[in-house]
Write an enzyme that holds these catalytic residues in place. Structure first.
Site: not given
Length: 284
Positions: A101, A236, A262-264
């Site tokens: 990640h 994201d 999103g990003h996480f």
């Protein structure tokens, strides 16, 4: 399920890692991104440890690992990969799938290039290896790569604030109420340690070494055809979904799933992510 919290001394540094599951089971090494640490994998480890062996280290400068100053330690992605490589050797992990990640991607692909025979598969969750994945978010960081002046570096300090950390966790999330604020608070407390901003600026600068290596990573994918699962937050704004789709260009059997996250993605799509990862690891 028991998670053990361990530390090994690697090149004079305390390197912390989380471990769970039967060591004789297939191993998944979880490599974290910025600005977090292995804490982001605590719940995923709990989901998967009944069937798999999980290892999640903290890089130097992150989590519970040592954080020497940027004047005393060379914060580069090559050096982070050196530490993770040495840790895995120390604890006898020589055959594993890797989960990447964010910053975990440049660490993980360095490990894959060094030891292609060790990699059983790759799970990438917003872990980029293609120019297509780099969004406009990177423009001020690209300016720092082009001209590493104090002015350009200072402009990036806004990315180290509580507001920026909150944005990373909540942007593109349909329901921000699902995001555990404890993760943000832990990450920010460590970012706010004296001297830590210089560590992060050093890695922002060194990230510029990664896009020139994308072609090398893609050559590895084409030549070795490792099994790969991309389970990606489609909203994201740091590593966009085109970065996930691009893996299909080099891997004939790439499994690509875009989540409404999103990003996480683990913060809001844990169950879906864990199910896809479990199915993928079983197939290996």
């Amino acid at each position: 399920m028991t998670i053990r919290y361990r530390t090994e001394v690697i090149d004079g540094l305390d390197v912390f890692y989380r471990e769970a599951g039967d060591p004789s089971a297939p191993t998944l090494v979880l490599l974290h991104g910025f600005p977090t640490s292995s804490i982001v994998y605590q719940e995923l480890i709990a989901e998967l440890a009944d069937e798999f062996h999980l290892i999640a280290p903290d890089y130097p400068g992150y989590g519970h690992s040592s954080a020497p100053s940027a004047d005393d330690w060379d914060y580069t992605f090559d050096h982070l990969a050196d530490v993770v490589d040495a840790l895995l050797d120390r604890i006898g992990v020589t055959r594993y799938a890797v989960y990447v990640h964010d910053y975990g991607a440049p660490v993980g692909f360095r490990l894959a290039l060094r030891h292609p025979e060790r990699i059983t598969g790759i799970v990438t969750q917003n872990g980029n290896a293609y120019e297509e994945g780099l969004t406009p978010f990177w423009e001020p960081i690209r300016a720092y790569w082009a001209e590493p002046s104090k002015e350009n570096g200072d402009a990036l300090r806004a990315l180290l604030t509580r507001e920026a950390t909150h944005w990373q966790y909540t942007h593109g999330v349909p329901d921000p109420g699902l995001v555990n604020p404890d993760l943000e608070a832990f990450d920010q407390a460590l970012l706010d340690r004296p001297g830590n901003q210089e560590i992060q600026l050093a890695l922002f600068l060194d990230y510029g070494t990664n896009p020139p290596r994308y072609r090398e990573w893609q050559d590895y994918l084409r030549s070795h055809q490792p099994p790969l699962l991309a389970v990606w937050g489609s909203n994201d704004e740091i590593f966009g979904p085109d970065g996930a789709r691009a893996f299909a260009r080099d891997l004939k059997d790439a499994r690509i799933h875009l989540l409404d996250a999103g990003h996480f993605p683990l913060t809001t799509e844990l169950a879906r992510s864990a199910a896809l990862i479990r199915e993928f690891l079983r197939s290996l």
